[in-house]
Design an enzyme around this catalytic site. Structure first.
Site, PDB file in Angstrom:
ATOM      1  N   LYS A  16       0.832  -1.207   0.000  1.00 46.03           N
ATOM      2  CA  LYS A  16       0.000   0.000   0.000  1.00 46.03           C
ATOM      3  C   LYS A  16       0.868   1.259   0.000  1.00 46.03           C
ATOM      4  O   LYS A  16       0.561   2.242  -0.660  1.00 46.03           O
ATOM      5  CB  LYS A  16      -0.821  -0.013   1.289  1.00 46.03           C
ATOM      6  CG  LYS A  16      -2.265   0.250   1.072  1.00 46.03           C
ATOM      7  CD  LYS A  16      -3.047   0.280   2.383  1.00 46.03           C
ATOM      8  CE  LYS A  16      -2.602  -0.651   3.452  1.00 46.03           C
ATOM      9  NZ  LYS A  16      -2.625  -0.132   4.789  1.00 46.03           N
ATOM     10  N   LYS A 184      -9.002 -15.720  -7.147  1.00 48.97           N
ATOM     11  CA  LYS A 184     -10.217 -15.706  -6.334  1.00 48.97           C
ATOM     12  C   LYS A 184     -10.574 -14.286  -5.868  1.00 48.97           C
ATOM     13  O   LYS A 184      -9.734 -13.587  -5.288  1.00 48.97           O
ATOM     14  CB  LYS A 184     -10.019 -16.609  -5.100  1.00 48.97           C
ATOM     15  CG  LYS A 184      -9.956 -18.075  -5.459  1.00 48.97           C
ATOM     16  CD  LYS A 184     -11.310 -18.493  -5.980  1.00 48.97           C
ATOM     17  CE  LYS A 184     -11.410 -19.959  -6.291  1.00 48.97           C
ATOM     18  NZ  LYS A 184     -12.666 -20.247  -7.035  1.00 48.97           N
ATOM     19  N   CYS A 377      26.810   4.393  10.268  1.00 49.30           N
ATOM     20  CA  CYS A 377      26.430   4.571  11.682  1.00 49.30           C
ATOM     21  C   CYS A 377      27.145   3.538  12.564  1.00 49.30           C
ATOM     22  O   CYS A 377      28.346   3.660  12.777  1.00 49.30           O
ATOM     23  CB  CYS A 377      24.928   4.561  11.846  1.00 49.30           C
ATOM     24  SG  CYS A 377      24.418   5.491  13.302  1.00 49.30           S
ATOM     25  N   GLY A 379      28.176   0.816  11.653  1.00 50.15           N
ATOM     26  CA  GLY A 379      29.249   0.345  10.766  1.00 50.15           C
ATOM     27  C   GLY A 379      30.463   1.261  10.823  1.00 50.15           C
ATOM     28  O   GLY A 379      31.607   0.807  10.754  1.00 50.15           O
ATOM     29  N   GLN A 381      31.155   3.175  13.483  1.00 49.30           N
ATOM     30  CA  GLN A 381      31.708   3.044  14.836  1.00 49.30           C
ATOM     31  C   GLN A 381      32.576   1.789  14.937  1.00 49.30           C
ATOM     32  O   GLN A 381      33.663   1.809  15.518  1.00 49.30           O
ATOM     33  CB  GLN A 381      30.562   3.007  15.857  1.00 49.30           C
ATOM     34  CG  GLN A 381      29.731   4.292  15.839  1.00 49.30           C
ATOM     35  CD  GLN A 381      28.502   4.247  16.737  1.00 49.30           C
ATOM     36  OE1 GLN A 381      28.180   3.213  17.311  1.00 49.30           O
ATOM     37  NE2 GLN A 381      27.810   5.360  16.853  1.00 49.30           N
ATOM     38  N   HIS A 503      23.171   8.417   8.129  1.00 42.69           N
ATOM     39  CA  HIS A 503      22.537   7.392   7.284  1.00 42.69           C
ATOM     40  C   HIS A 503      22.315   7.922   5.866  1.00 42.69           C
ATOM     41  O   HIS A 503      21.234   8.445   5.563  1.00 42.69           O
ATOM     42  CB  HIS A 503      21.184   6.990   7.895  1.00 42.69           C
ATOM     43  CG  HIS A 503      21.320   6.191   9.145  1.00 42.69           C
ATOM     44  ND1 HIS A 503      21.429   4.823   9.137  1.00 42.69           N
ATOM     45  CD2 HIS A 503      21.387   6.577  10.439  1.00 42.69           C
ATOM     46  CE1 HIS A 503      21.544   4.390  10.388  1.00 42.69           C
ATOM     47  NE2 HIS A 503      21.528   5.437  11.196  1.00 42.69           N
ATOM     48  N   GLU A 505      21.697   6.391   3.214  1.00 47.04           N
ATOM     49  CA  GLU A 505      20.658   5.661   2.474  1.00 47.04           C
ATOM     50  C   GLU A 505      19.300   6.355   2.528  1.00 47.04           C
ATOM     51  O   GLU A 505      18.469   6.184   1.642  1.00 47.04           O
ATOM     52  CB  GLU A 505      20.549   4.218   2.998  1.00 47.04           C
ATOM     53  CG  GLU A 505      19.928   4.026   4.382  1.00 47.04           C
ATOM     54  CD  GLU A 505      20.889   4.186   5.560  1.00 47.04           C
ATOM     55  OE1 GLU A 505      21.951   4.827   5.378  1.00 47.04           O
ATOM     56  OE2 GLU A 505      20.575   3.706   6.670  1.00 47.04           O
TER      57      GLU A 505
HETATM   58  N1  GLN Z   1      24.000   1.915  18.337  1.00 47.67           N
HETATM   59  C1  GLN Z   1      24.754   3.000  17.819  1.00 47.67           C
HETATM   60  C2  GLN Z   1      24.422   4.319  18.512  1.00 47.67           C
HETATM   61  O1  GLN Z   1      23.432   4.425  19.180  1.00 47.67           O
HETATM   62  C3  GLN Z   1      24.565   3.138  16.326  1.00 47.67           C
HETATM   63  C4  GLN Z   1      23.172   3.519  15.948  1.00 47.67           C
HETATM   64  C5  GLN Z   1      22.870   3.254  14.504  1.00 47.67           C
HETATM   65  O2  GLN Z   1      23.587   2.513  13.841  1.00 47.67           O
HETATM   66  N2  GLN Z   1      21.804   3.808  14.006  1.00 47.67           N
HETATM   67  O3  GLN Z   1      25.147   5.263  18.407  1.00 47.67           O
END
Ligand code: GLN
Length: 538
Positions: A16, A184, A377, A379, A381, A503, A505
């Site tokens: 939707k 159906k 994020c 990733g 860290q 982020h 993406e």
């Molecule tokens: N857990 C990590 C933080 O709180 C990374 C968060 C995330 O990847 N969105 O900073």
């Protein structure tokens, strides 16, 4: 101004959200000012505290709302940013009603679903309207659920008001029974009956089906559901969601809708969509990207990353396929087995310790094998932890999120997060500026000096380690304007090792891939070509 309500029947997960987004893009291409908003029936105040296992990814808007992933579809299809006020849940509605009750706003009345909750829903529907021509409201859940009843009742009341122009599209499912070799229609008939029993007659039906619905069956549905024959449309499974706007347009849904609303509209300009599909259908190469994460067995957990990879594929003339690697498996089987044959590795965002050691091993593998890597994020860290442990030799390096006692907290809690105990809506959320360093990969990819990117996290890179990282070949290519926060870092001498705290993406679009995804997929395709040419010369 016109309202279009979209409800769903028979089953959940009919698409939707995508249908609403596709319709919005068709209307936008006819030059209307369009907006899409979502009403969700669950009792969470917002999806921010929901596990991706339950509800898929949490989508974050520029203004910091943690929302349902459908808002991601809305943004990707319409190429316009959603806002805090574009989604609401029953939980938020009830919480507004209860706080008004506590303040005494209802002057002693007995608080009831009708009229207090329904009035609150109607006031959301009518709130914050600017100069839009058409607003689409997607109602989450399935008709017949207890939770969605107040929303439907509010819509019934709105549609009873003759001064308001509205249309209602009910999306249903037409299952195929293989034993009978038949599609159906009965579940659709029942779902419309359910809707009519609460006083709502749909204007349009959009029937989702795995195979094409013959026209006589569509006519039958129209008769049994009391919907005009030319207002029953089908949504047959497509190999790409980006083909859906054109599929609906070819059946005339957008024209029929504007006719029904009695508004004049120019014919749509869909050149951009034709070109997207042309490129989607004719890739010059195939790229395989691994996403090493924690929520890999739920299809919707990394929705925006998957889509951003499709967009990066479109702009690089490549078909990108995703292999999901459960981070825990990397420890058991080893990264070379889990990541065999992939052209690039993404370690996405996430929360909690589980799987993080597998992610770190994957990052190490990508770094040592010169495999393109994008850290997002969590990733980013964990890439910091990997670099600290394996390049700087700080063996106890860790994030305070999983190792509160660590002596080398390369990732630590942000200042404003200290003392925060409430989990809902308290992270660093929404869009923040990021300044890019000259002659870095990030600067080159974006082609500008400052960008805005969306965040959702509590932890951050510990700037005390900056100089040591720089000595080891790390470039801090993106920082907050005051230079206090690290937003992007990359490795010198690696084809593409870029990690970002935000982020990317979330802001990637089919008509404009995100620069970091585009650069990452480009590096992956280059790596693949190089591999091929070395094999030929051997
Ligand atoms: N857990 C990590 C933080 O709180 C990374 C968060 C995330 O990847 N969105 O900073």
């Amino acid at each position: 101004m016109h309202f279009v309500f979209i409800t769903g029947g028979v089953a959940s997960s009919l698409g939707k959200g995508i249908a609403s987004a596709a319709l919005a893009t068709l209307l936008k291409s006819r030059n209307f000012r369009v907006r899409i908003r979502k009403l969700d029936p669950y009792l969470n105040v917002d999806p921010g505290t929901m596990s991706p296992y339950q509800h898929g990814e949490v989508y974050v808007t520029d203004d910091g709302a943690e929302t349902d992933l459908d808002l991601g579809h809305y943004e990707r299809f319409t190429n316009q940013s959603a806002k805090q006020t574009d989604s609401i849940s029953s939980g938020k509605i009830y919480s507004n009603v209860l706080s008004k009750e506590r303040k005494g706003d209802y002057l002693g009345a007995t608080i009831q679903v009708i009229p207090h909750v329904t009035n609150e829903i109607k006031s959301f529907i009518n709130s914050d309207i600017k100069n839009e021509d058409i607003i689409i409201y997607e109602i989450g859940g399935t008709v017949g659920d207890i939770e969605s009843l107040p929303f439907l009742e509010a819509i019934r009341q709105i549609r009873n008001n003759k001064k308001i122009s509205s249309a209602l599209i009910h999306m249903t499912y037409i299952p195929y029974l293989s034993s009978a070799d038949e599609l159906k229609t009965k579940p659709t008939q029942h779902s419309v009956k359910e809707l009519r029993s609460i006083g709502i007659q749909p204007d349009f039906l959009l029937c989702r089906a795995e195979r094409e619905i013959p026209s006589d069956l569509l006519r039958k549905i129209a008769v049994f559901c009391n919907v005009p024959g030319d207002q029953v449309f089908q949504a047959v499974d497509m190999d790409s969601i980006y083909k859906i706007p054109l599929m609906l347009h070819q059946q005339g849904l957008d024209q029929s809708l504007v006719d029904n609303l009695n508004i004049w509209a120019r014919s749509p300009d869909l050149r951009e969509w034709y070109s997207i599909i042309e490129r989607l259908d004719h890739p010059k190469q195939n790229i395989k990207i691994a996403i090493v994460g924690k929520y890999t067995d739920v299809v919707d957990s990394y929705k925006s990353i998957e889509e951003a990879l499709v967009h990066a594929g479109i702009s690089n003339e490549a078909a990108v396929s995703v292999v999901y690697v459960a981070a825990q498996d990397v420890i058991a089987k080893g990264p070379s087995v889990c990541l065999e044959g992939v052209d690039g590795v993404i370690v996405p965002g996430g929360f909690g310790e589980r799987g993080t050691e597998g992610m770190i091993r994957s990052i190490e593998f990508a770094r040592c094998q010169n495999l393109p890597f994008l850290g997002i994020c969590l990733g980013m860290q964990l890439a910091s932890v990997e670099v600290a442990r394996n390049i700087l030799g700080l063996h106890t390096a860790d994030s305070l999120e999983f190792a509160p006692e660590t002596t080398e907290p390369v990732i630590f809690l942000m200042e404003e997060q200290k003392g925060v105990t409430n989990k809902g809506g308290t992270m660093r959320l929404g869009s923040y500026p990021c300044v890019l360093a000259k002659s870095s990969k990030a600067r080159e990819a974006y082609g500008k000096d400052t960008v805005m990117e969306r965040h959702r996290h509590r932890y951050e890179f510990n700037s005390q380690y900056r100089s040591r990282f720089e000595e080891a070949g790390v470039v801090f290519s993106g920082t907050s304007p005051d230079d206090k926060l690290v937003e992007i870092f990359e490795l010198q001498g690696h084809p593409w090792f870029v990690a970002c705290q935000f982020h990317p993406e979330l802001v990637s679009r089919p008509m404009g891939a995100h620069p970091l995804f585009k650069g990452f997929v480009f590096a992956a395709s280059k790596k693949k070509q190089d591999k091929k040419s070395t094999r030929h010369t051997e």
